[in-house]
Design an enzyme around this catalytic site. Sequence first.
Site, short mmCIF file in Angstrom:
data_model
loop_
_atom_site.label_atom_id
_atom_site.label_comp_id
_atom_site.label_asym_id
_atom_site.label_seq_id
_atom_site.Cartn_x
_atom_site.Cartn_y
_atom_site.Cartn_z
N SER A 60 0.83 -1.21 0.00
CA SER A 60 0.00 0.00 0.00
C SER A 60 0.86 1.26 0.00
O SER A 60 2.00 1.26 0.47
CB SER A 60 -0.92 0.02 1.22
OG SER A 60 -1.66 -1.17 1.31
N1 SAH Z 1 -1.07 -3.95 3.54
C1 SAH Z 1 -0.51 -4.75 2.49
C2 SAH Z 1 -1.43 -4.69 1.29
C3 SAH Z 1 -1.27 -5.77 0.35
S1 SAH Z 1 -2.44 -5.75 -0.98
C4 SAH Z 1 0.84 -4.20 2.12
O1 SAH Z 1 1.04 -2.99 2.29
O2 SAH Z 1 1.70 -4.92 1.65
C5 SAH Z 1 -3.84 -6.52 -0.27
C6 SAH Z 1 -3.65 -7.94 0.19
O3 SAH Z 1 -4.92 -8.41 0.58
C7 SAH Z 1 -3.14 -8.90 -0.88
O4 SAH Z 1 -1.99 -9.52 -0.42
C8 SAH Z 1 -4.29 -9.87 -1.07
O5 SAH Z 1 -3.87 -11.18 -1.37
C9 SAH Z 1 -4.99 -9.79 0.27
N2 SAH Z 1 -6.40 -10.18 0.27
C10 SAH Z 1 -7.38 -9.84 -0.61
N3 SAH Z 1 -8.55 -10.40 -0.25
C11 SAH Z 1 -8.31 -11.11 0.88
C12 SAH Z 1 -9.11 -11.93 1.73
N4 SAH Z 1 -10.40 -12.14 1.49
N5 SAH Z 1 -8.53 -12.50 2.80
C13 SAH Z 1 -7.20 -12.32 3.08
N6 SAH Z 1 -6.39 -11.56 2.31
C14 SAH Z 1 -6.93 -10.96 1.23
#
Ligand code: SAH
Length: 213
Positions: A60
Amino acid sequence: MTSQRTRDRLIGRLQDQGIASFEVLDAIRSIPRHLFVDEALAHRAYEDTALPIGHNQTISQPYIVARMTELLIQGQPQGKRLKNVLEIGTGSGYQTAILSRFADQVCSLERIKSLQDKARKRLQALKIRNVLLRYADGSVGWKDKGPFDGILAAAAPAEIPQELLDQLAVGGRLLIPVGESKQVLYRVIRTENGFERQKIEDVKFVPFRSGVR
Ligand code: SAH
């Protein structure tokens, strides 16, 4: 490119965009974001942008990490941690690392195993120990560990999953982007009588998906 000066420039940018919490700015200043992306992208880690982490996912944007964290802890006495926070979407583990400074325990769910494995290694390398990671679909939350004083979702569902609302403690806050092509960040606060929903701002997150992979 990952020098203290580059990092301080990012802090200045976040302040310009209205991030005021000293504690949040300090967390961003001290947690090395370049360790949460591939080496080839490390030189861009202190730009205020989302960056790819593989599997069509992104780390993010620092501004949104700061903003959501600030909205999560708003009103807490300075230095007083939340007890228990749930994160949906561990991804790179960066937001998890930031949250680990503001809660006694952070429970974080991720549905893509290889992202979780990498995040776990990074958090271990930084000796962050108050984090529990679980490979699971976050749409049902993490019932055994709840209720939570804070829940933060890093992916956008079309609607807020009821289970997440159910797992909020009274006084707890849920920060969640909602929507498909157009998304809005909401803060939902659980009160004695129900839920108070505040619209924060337009955002762009990866989609919240069900099931694991
Ligand atoms: N805060 C993280 C954001 C990663 S992007 C960072 O800064 O690195 C969002 C993440 O949410 C992804 O890794 C994706 O696989 C995960 N995601 C999406 N839907 C999800 C769900 N239903 N349960 C768990 N993880 C989920």
